[in-house]
Design a protein around this motif. Structure first.
Motif, PDB file in Angstrom:
ATOM      1  N   UNK A  51      20.883   7.619 -11.817  1.00 16.72           N
ATOM      2  CA  UNK A  51      19.561   7.413 -11.207  1.00 16.72           C
ATOM      3  C   UNK A  51      19.587   7.631  -9.698  1.00 16.72           C
ATOM      4  N   UNK A  52      20.675   7.214  -9.064  1.00 13.44           N
ATOM      5  CA  UNK A  52      20.817   7.453  -7.630  1.00 13.44           C
ATOM      6  C   UNK A  52      20.874   8.959  -7.356  1.00 13.44           C
ATOM      7  N   UNK A  53      21.553   9.689  -8.222  1.00 14.56           N
ATOM      8  CA  UNK A  53      21.652  11.141  -8.065  1.00 14.56           C
ATOM      9  C   UNK A  53      20.260  11.778  -8.154  1.00 14.56           C
ATOM     10  N   UNK A  54      19.484  11.382  -9.161  1.00 13.00           N
ATOM     11  CA  UNK A  54      18.124  11.931  -9.320  1.00 13.00           C
ATOM     12  C   UNK A  54      17.279  11.605  -8.092  1.00 13.00           C
ATOM     13  N   UNK A  55      17.300  10.355  -7.671  1.00 16.29           N
ATOM     14  CA  UNK A  55      16.502   9.935  -6.507  1.00 16.29           C
ATOM     15  C   UNK A  55      16.909  10.690  -5.243  1.00 16.29           C
ATOM     16  N   UNK A  56      18.216  10.861  -5.039  1.00 19.18           N
ATOM     17  CA  UNK A  56      18.705  11.561  -3.847  1.00 19.18           C
ATOM     18  C   UNK A  56      18.279  13.028  -3.859  1.00 19.18           C
ATOM     19  N   UNK A  57      18.405  13.684  -5.008  1.00 17.25           N
ATOM     20  CA  UNK A  57      18.003  15.086  -5.122  1.00 17.25           C
ATOM     21  C   UNK A  57      16.518  15.240  -4.819  1.00 17.25           C
ATOM     22  N   UNK A  58      15.696  14.388  -5.437  1.00 25.40           N
ATOM     23  CA  UNK A  58      14.237  14.475  -5.252  1.00 25.40           C
ATOM     24  C   UNK A  58      13.865  14.168  -3.803  1.00 25.40           C
ATOM     25  N   UNK A  59      14.499  13.158  -3.213  1.00 24.14           N
ATOM     26  CA  UNK A  59      14.189  12.765  -1.839  1.00 24.14           C
ATOM     27  C   UNK A  59      14.621  13.838  -0.836  1.00 24.14           C
ATOM     28  N   UNK A  60      15.817  14.385  -1.005  1.00 23.75           N
ATOM     29  CA  UNK A  60      16.359  15.317  -0.014  1.00 23.75           C
ATOM     30  C   UNK A  60      15.955  16.773  -0.245  1.00 23.75           C
ATOM     31  N   UNK A  61      15.710  17.155  -1.510  1.00 28.04           N
ATOM     32  CA  UNK A  61      15.450  18.568  -1.803  1.00 28.04           C
ATOM     33  C   UNK A  61      14.119  18.820  -2.497  1.00 28.04           C
ATOM     34  N   UNK A  62      13.461  17.748  -2.932  1.00 28.64           N
ATOM     35  CA  UNK A  62      12.198  17.899  -3.642  1.00 28.64           C
ATOM     36  C   UNK A  62      12.415  17.997  -5.146  1.00 28.64           C
ATOM     37  N   UNK A  63      11.373  17.681  -5.946  1.00 33.18           N
ATOM     38  CA  UNK A  63      11.490  17.680  -7.404  1.00 33.18           C
ATOM     39  C   UNK A  63      11.909  19.032  -7.991  1.00 33.18           C
ATOM     40  N   UNK A  64      11.528  20.130  -7.326  1.00 34.31           N
ATOM     41  CA  UNK A  64      11.860  21.455  -7.868  1.00 34.31           C
ATOM     42  C   UNK A  64      13.366  21.703  -7.900  1.00 34.31           C
ATOM     43  N   UNK A  65      14.133  20.948  -7.116  1.00 35.26           N
ATOM     44  CA  UNK A  65      15.589  21.115  -7.113  1.00 35.26           C
ATOM     45  C   UNK A  65      16.195  20.744  -8.468  1.00 35.26           C
ATOM     46  N   UNK A  66      15.487  19.921  -9.247  1.00 34.70           N
ATOM     47  CA  UNK A  66      15.965  19.547 -10.578  1.00 34.70           C
ATOM     48  C   UNK A  66      15.875  20.714 -11.564  1.00 34.70           C
ATOM     49  N   UNK A  67      15.206  21.788 -11.148  1.00 34.68           N
ATOM     50  CA  UNK A  67      15.089  22.971 -12.016  1.00 34.68           C
ATOM     51  C   UNK A  67      15.917  24.148 -11.497  1.00 34.68           C
ATOM     52  N   UNK A  68      16.822  23.877 -10.559  1.00 36.25           N
ATOM     53  CA  UNK A  68      17.667  24.955 -10.025  1.00 36.25           C
ATOM     54  C   UNK A  68      18.476  25.594 -11.153  1.00 36.25           C
ATOM     55  N   UNK A  69      18.465  26.913 -11.172  1.00 40.06           N
ATOM     56  CA  UNK A  69      19.245  27.646 -12.164  1.00 40.06           C
ATOM     57  C   UNK A  69      18.605  27.761 -13.530  1.00 40.06           C
TER      58      UNK A  69
END
Length: 197
Positions: free
Chosen positions: A140-158
């Protein structure tokens, strides 16, 4: 064991159980591959030896929870989509499916599942490559950090390459699976009374 109306549940369960069994081999392999891709090690044997000496045996299972978080849904969803599409297509066609049809259904199931599970794959990769730095405190910390620092679209990289290679893999995997099942069924001796055991 399951009635016909619960076949989707049976397929989800079978996919998940298969995923758990495979994870015992796939996770250490994935950890070594990911660490080598980031240039941390020059050979698989060095990677295994150094990870085990620095991080202990558990280092080879870094990100195991996130791997299961990605792969259990992936295996369950892909297997279920494939089997349910196959059942529906077979009923509509009123015949057994041929190898190219099974391969196309497998490709579609793989591609769709790949797209659905891309965010889980991103999280899994981030947790596996962090090593002993422990940049993230957990999933959960990983998800929150990615969304906070890179935005939600970073979860769809690749997502594009992932959908493509998993679609191709699904086509090959399920095409070979059905061919193998058919060949084995043809080689099975027929009972004398015409009934199966």
């Amino acid at each position: 064991m399951f009635p016909e109306n619960l076949s989707a549940f049976a397929h989800l369960t079978a996919g998940a159980i298969g995923g758990v069994a495979a994870s015992l081999i796939r996770v250490p392999t994935e950890v070594v591959k990911q660490r080598m891709q980031t240039g941390q090690f020059s050979s698989p044997s060095d990677a295994v030896r150094l990870i085990a000496s620095k991080e202990g045996f558990k280092g080879l299972y870094a990100g195991y929870g996130s791997f299961l978080l990605r792969d259990l849904p992936f295996d369950a969803i892909q297997f279920c989509i494939y089997e349910q599409l196959r059942i529906g297509y077979k009923a509509a066609a009123r015949r057994d499916l041929n190898d190219p049809e099974n391969a196309v259904i497998g490709a579609f199931a793989g591609a769709l599942t790949g797209a659905i599970t891309t965010p889980l794959d991103v999280v899994k990769t981030r947790l596996m490559v962090q090593g002993s730095a422990n940049q993230y405190k957990g999933i959960f910390d990983c998800v929150q950090t990615i969304v906070r620092e890179e935005g939600p679209s970073a979860l769809l990289k690749g997502i594009g390459p992932r959908v493509m290679w998993i679609g191709i893999g699904g086509s090959i995997f399920f095409g070979v699976l059905e061919s193998t099942k058919r060949l084995l069924a043809e080689r099975r001796p027929k009972p004398l009374n015409g009934k199966h055991d």
